[in-house]
Scaffold this active site. Structure first.
Site, PDB file in Angstrom:
ATOM      1  N   ASP A 250      52.168   2.376 -14.991  1.00 37.14           N
ATOM      2  CA  ASP A 250      51.794   2.943 -13.700  1.00 37.14           C
ATOM      3  C   ASP A 250      53.069   3.023 -12.860  1.00 37.14           C
ATOM      4  O   ASP A 250      54.134   2.554 -13.260  1.00 37.14           O
ATOM      5  CB  ASP A 250      50.676   2.127 -13.028  1.00 37.14           C
ATOM      6  CG  ASP A 250      49.911   2.989 -12.010  1.00 37.14           C
ATOM      7  OD1 ASP A 250      50.434   4.049 -11.598  1.00 37.14           O
ATOM      8  OD2 ASP A 250      48.800   2.606 -11.612  1.00 37.14           O
TER       9      ASP A 250
HETATM   10  C1  BGC Z   1      48.215   5.080  -9.359  1.00 35.81           C
HETATM   11  C2  BGC Z   1      47.965   5.903 -10.592  1.00 35.81           C
HETATM   12  C3  BGC Z   1      48.566   7.267 -10.417  1.00 35.81           C
HETATM   13  C4  BGC Z   1      50.041   7.129 -10.127  1.00 35.81           C
HETATM   14  C5  BGC Z   1      50.768   8.456 -10.001  1.00 35.81           C
HETATM   15  C6  BGC Z   1      49.683   5.098  -8.942  1.00 35.81           C
HETATM   16  O1  BGC Z   1      49.872   4.509  -7.692  1.00 35.81           O
HETATM   17  O2  BGC Z   1      47.777   3.760  -9.582  1.00 35.81           O
HETATM   18  O3  BGC Z   1      46.595   5.954 -10.857  1.00 35.81           O
HETATM   19  O4  BGC Z   1      48.326   8.056 -11.548  1.00 35.81           O
HETATM   20  O5  BGC Z   1      50.188   6.417  -8.928  1.00 35.81           O
HETATM   21  O6  BGC Z   1      50.468   9.105  -8.833  1.00 35.81           O
END
Ligand code: BGC
Length: 743
Positions: free
Chosen positions: A271
Site C-alpha cells: 500500500d
Molecule cells: C489506500 C489504498 C489505495 C492507495 C492508492 C492508500 O492510502 O489504502 O487502498 O489504493 O492509497 O491511492
C-alpha cells in the site's frame, strides 16, 4: 472464473509464450532495471517532471499511479517503449473503486444488491471508462470483511460476510478484467488489502488488528482466495499490523498462504508507502530493513516510496537476499504486463472506446442504485407514495440535492456533472401535478444550527407528506474517516423530531457510507429507505422507489446495531456457552430493586441494548410480500463428497411484481472448533409476478460446508447441520440434514 488470454480472444498471447517472453526479457535486464520494475511512482500532475521522464528512460520506474490524462499516459508509455533500453511498458494504476466518471453506488451499496451480475457490469463500465485515459490497473476490489461500521472504509467494502464478499468480489474482478485482459477495454484488478484490514481496533483506520489464525482463515481470507481462484492479477497489502507483524512484512500471509498454499502467480503491491512505514510501526530500524522485510515477505512492487530503489541492490550485495527473490518479483510484474497486452498495445486511443457516461453506463448505474436501496421500515404502508393522492410534498434535508455527496467516498474521477439528484429526479417524476417544496434545513449533515427548522416545520405543515433526505456527506466515510458515534450527525435527529410533531407522513431517505445507529429516529418516521451513497444515478433510483415505479429490493450486507456499544455485532457470531434468549434478557430499567442479583439472566447480552441488532444482516423490505413455505432437503443424510439440495417454495402474495433475495443459511452443530450460529451459503435474486409461486433450490456440496479446524487445515466434519431459507439472516424456516463419513 476469469480466463486470462483465453482462446476466445484470437489475438491474445498464449500462456506459454508469455512465460518464454518473461524469461527472455528477464535474462537481458540489469539489476537496476529489475529494481526499476519493482518501483511505482506517483505522478499526480498532468505534466511530466524531468525526474520522472529520466526515471522511466533509465528503466528505474516500472509503474506509475494517479495520472488520468491520456496525452500524459501515452507520452509516458512512449518514453518507456522508445527511450528505455528494453522498451518495457508501464503499468498505470488508479483507484477506480466504484466507477470512473460514471459512479456506481459505493461498494457497500453494491453489496446490498446481492447481485453479482449488476456488480460485474458496474466494474465493466468503470474499466471501460478508466481505460480511455490509459489507466490499465485499478486498485480494486476492496474485499476486506468488516464487522465494524465505525471504520470509514466499510463504505469501500462488500460488508460483513465472507461468502457475500467472495461472490461479489469475484464479480468485480471479472468485470474489471473481462474475459481477455489484453483487450483495450479491460484493466487489471487488485484485491486489497491483504489481509485483515477491516478488523482495525475500534474501527479506527490503520489501527492494529488482532485476528487469531483460525478466524483469519475462516472469515477474512476466503474473499481473497476466491479472487485468486478467479484470476485476479494483483493483490495489495494492508497497512495494518496483523498479530504483531504488519501485513506488508507478513511472510505467513504473503508467502505461506498466498503463494505456497494458494499458488498465486500475479504480483503483490505494497500500500502507499507502507514499506517505509514498517519502521514507524516499530518493526524495523531503517528503510533498508524495511525493504528487506517486505521483499522477503513477498511484496513485489513498492507503491510510492523509495525503500526498494535505495536499498535492494545493497541488500543483494551484502548477501542478505538472493537474486532469485528479485527475479521472481520482476517475473510476476512482467507476466501481468504481458497479460495486459501492453507490449503489443502500449498506447491508448480514447476514441476507439465507448464515450464516457453513455446511456448504457448510466443505465447500469441506475440499475445498481435501484437494487442497492434497502427499505428498513415501512409503517402503515406509507410507501410507495402515490403521486395522484398527494397535492404537495415537502422535501427537506441536506442531502436531497447534493450532486457530489451522493457519489460517496473514493471517487477521484467521479464527475458530479453527471449526477442526477433526488430533488431533480422527483421533480421530473411528479411533474406539475404535485407541488414540491424543498428546503435544505441544515447546511451540512454535521450542522447543529437549527435556525431553519421553523421554516422546515412550516413546509411540512403545508404538505401532504414529507420526505427527509438525511445521512452523512461523503467526507464522513472512507479512508481515515472513521467515526466513534455512528448516529445521524449534527442536528438531524432533532430535525426529525420537529417534523414528526407536524403529524404528517414522514419518509426518511438516508444517504450514508456505513450502517448508522438509527434508534433515535426509527420510531419518529413512517418509513426509512437506506440508499447508501448511491452514485451518479442515485436520484432517479430513489425517486422510482419512493413513488412505486420499482419496489425496493436491497438487503443489508452488514448488521445495523442499535447502539455503538454493541459493535462488533454480526449475524454469524458464535453461540457462546451462555447464549442469550428473550427469556434471559432484562433491560437495565427492569432490574428488580428487591432482588437485583437474581433478576438478570446469566447470558451474553447488554443490559441496555439486549443482544439483537436494530436490523439484521440480510434484512430489507419490499412493496410485495413473500411467503416462504415447505423448506426441505433432498435427503436426510449425505456422505462426504456428495451434494444435497435444499429447497423452498416462495410465493408473492401481493399484487406487486418485485425481486426478492432468497437466502440460505446453515449451522454446523458440532465442530472441532466452534462454528457460527449461522453462515450464509447461498442466495438468489428472483423476480416474482403478483401471486406467482416458485421453488428456489440451492445445491450444497459437502465441500461448501468446509471450515478451517483446530489445526487450521480445511475440513468438513461429519455431523448434523441445520439449514434455514428466508428473506434475511433472521429467517426461521428450518430443515436439517446429516453428513456421514465417506464409505
Ligand atoms: C489506500 C489504498 C489505495 C492507495 C492508492 C492508500 O492510502 O489504502 O487502498 O489504493 O492509497 O491511492
Amino acid at each position: 472464473m476469469v480466463v486470462i488470454n483465453s482462446s476466445i480472444a484470437e489475438e491474445s498471447v498464449s500462456e506459454d509464450t508469455i512465460e518464454q517472453r518473461v524469461h527472455a526479457l528477464l535474462g537481458q535486464m540489469t539489476l537496476a532495471e529489475k529494481i526499476g520494475q519493482m518501483s511505482q511512482v506517483n505522478v499526480g500532475d498532468s505534466y511530466i517532471h524531468d525526474y520522472l521522464a529520466d526515471g522511466i528512460r533509465s528503466g528505474r520506474v516500472g509503474s506509475v499511479l494517479n495520472v488520468v490524462d491520456v496525452a500524459v499516459t501515452n507520452e509516458l508509455q512512449r518514453i518507456a517503449i522508445e527511450e528505455s533500453r528494453l522498451g518495457i511498458p508501464l503499468v498505470v494504476g488508479r483507484d477506480v473503486i466504484h466507477g470512473f466518471k460514471t459512479v456506481m453506488p459505493i461498494p457497500l451499496g453494491q453489496a446490498a444488491t446481492w447481485n453479482p451480475i449488476i456488480v460485474r457490469e458496474g466494474a465493466r463500465v468503470a474499466a471501460r471508462e478508466a481505460a480511455t485515459t490509459g489507466v490499465n490497473w485499478t486498485f480494486a476490489p476492496m474485499i476486506d470483511v468488516s464487522r465494524d461500521p465505525r471504520w470509514g472504509r466499510i463504505a469501500e467494502s462488500l460488508g460483513e460476510d465472507p461468502y457475500l464478499a467472495s461472490v461479489l468480489g469475484v464479480a468485480m474482478v471479472e468485470g474489471f478484467q473481462g474475459e481477455d485482459l489484453s483487450a483495450a477495454d479491460t484493466i487489471a484488478a487488485c484485491a486489497k488489502h491483504f489481509a485483515g484490514y477491516g478488523a482495525a481496533e475500534s474501527g479506527r483506520d490503520y489501527a492494529t488488528t488482532n485476528i487469531p489464525e483460525n478466524e483469519l482463515r475462516n472469515v477474512y481470507l476466503p474473499p481473497f482466495k476466491a479472487a485468486v481462484d478467479a484470476g485476479v492479477t494483483t493483490l495489495m497489502t494492508s497497512f495494518s499490523d496483523v498479530d504483531g507483524v504488519p501485513a506488508t512484512a507478513n511472510r505467513f500471509l504473503l508467502r505461506q498462504v498466498l503463494r505456497d498454499e494458494w499458488g498465486f502467480e500475479g504480483f503483490v503491491v505494497s500500500d502507499w508507502d507502507s514499506i517505509r512505514q514498517l519502521q514507524i510501526h516499530g518493526l524495523t530500524a531503517d528503510d533498508r530493513e524495511s525493504a528487506f522485510e517486505a521483499v522477503v515477505a513477498g511484496v513485489d512492487m513498492e507503491m510510492h516510496g523509495d525503500a526498494y530503489t535505495n536499498n535492494l541492490a545493497k541488500l543483494l550485495e551484502d548477501g542478505r537476499i538472493d537474486l532469485d527473490l528479485i527475479d521472481d518479483a520482476v517475473a510476476r510484474i512482467l507476466r501481468v504486463k504481458f497479460e495486459l497486452g501492453l507490449f503489443e498495445r502500449p498506447y491508448t486511443d480514447p476514441v476507439a472506446l465507448p464515450p464516457i457516461a453513455n446511456d448504457e453506463a448510466l443505465a447500469t448505474a441506475k440499475q445498481a442504485a435501484l437494487q442497492s436501496v434497502v427499505m428498513l421500515t415501512n409503517e402503515h404502508h406509507v410507501l410507495p407514495l402515490e403521486v395522484r393522492k398527494l397535492g404537495s410534498i415537502a422535501l427537506i434535508g441536506p442531502l436531497a440535492d447534493a450532486p457530489y455527496e451522493q457519489l460517496g467516498t473514493w471517487i477521484f474521477d467521479g464527475d458530479p456533472q453527471y449526477s442526477v439528484t433526488p430533488l431533480e429526479a422527483i421533480r421530473r417524476l411528479v411533474g406539475d401535478e404535485t407541488e414540491l417544496t424543498y428546503l435544505r434545513a441544515l447546511k451540512t449533515s454535521r450542522s447543529r444550527d437549527t435556525a431553519a427548522f421553523d421554516e422546515a416545520v412550516a413546509n411540512a405543515n403545508a404538505a401532504d407528506a414529507v420526505i427527509l433526505f438525511l445521512g452523512e456527506e461523503s467526507i464522513l466515510s472512507g479512508e481515515a474517516h472513521s467515526r466513534a458515534d455512528i448516529s445521524l450527525p449534527g442536528a438531524q435527529a432533532e430535525l426529525v423530531k420537529r417534523i414528526r410533531q407536524t403529524g404528517k407522513p414522514v419518509v426518511a431517505v438516508i444517504l450514508a457510507g456505513r450502517p448508522l445507529t438509527l434508534s433515535n429516529i426509527v420510531d419518529h418516521v413512517d418509513a426509512i429507505l437506506f440508499a447508501w451513497h448511491p452514485g451518479t444515478m442515485g436520484g432517479p433510483a430513489i425517486a422510482d422507489i419512493l413513488f412505486g415505479v420499482e419496489s425496493p429490493s436491497g438487503k443489508l450486507p452488514a448488521t445495523f446495531p442499535r447502539m455503538v456499544g454493541q459493535i462488533p455485532i454480526y449475524y454469524s457470531q458464535k453461540n457462546t456457552g451462555k447464549p442469550p434468549s428473550p427469556d434471559t434478557v432484562v433491560h437495565i430499567d427492569d432490574i428488580d430493586p428487591h432482588a437485583p442479583q437474581l433478576s438478570t439472566g446469566m447470558s451474553a447480552f447488554h443490559l441496555d441494548a439486549g443482544y439483537t441488532p436494530l436490523f439484521p444482516f440480510g434484512h430489507g423490505l419490499s412493496y410485495a410480500y413473500f411467503d416462504y413455505q415447505d423448506i426441505r432437503a433432498s435427503a436426510s443424510e449425505i456422505r462426504l463428497g456428495e451434494s444435497i439440495r435444499i429447497s423452498v417454495d416462495v410465493t408473492n402474495t401481493s399484487d406487486i411484481a418485485a425481486d426478492e433475495i432468497v437466502q440460505l443459511y446453515i449451522r454446523d452443530l458440532v465442530g472441532n472448533v466452534t462454528r457460527p450460529v449461522r453462515e450464509l451459503k447461498g442466495f438468489k435474486r428472483v423476480h416474482l409476478a403478483p401471486g406467482q409461486q416458485i421453488t428456489v433450490d440451492f445445491q450444497l456440496h459437502t465441500d461448501d460446508l468446509a471450515f478451517y479446524g483446530r489445526d487450521n487445515t480445511l475440513i468438513t466434519e461429519p455431523g448434523d447441520f441445520h439449514a434455514w431459507i428466508g428473506g434475511s439472516s433472521a429467517a426461521d424456516l428450518r430443515t436439517g440434514f446429516r453428513v456421514l463419513a465417506s464409505d
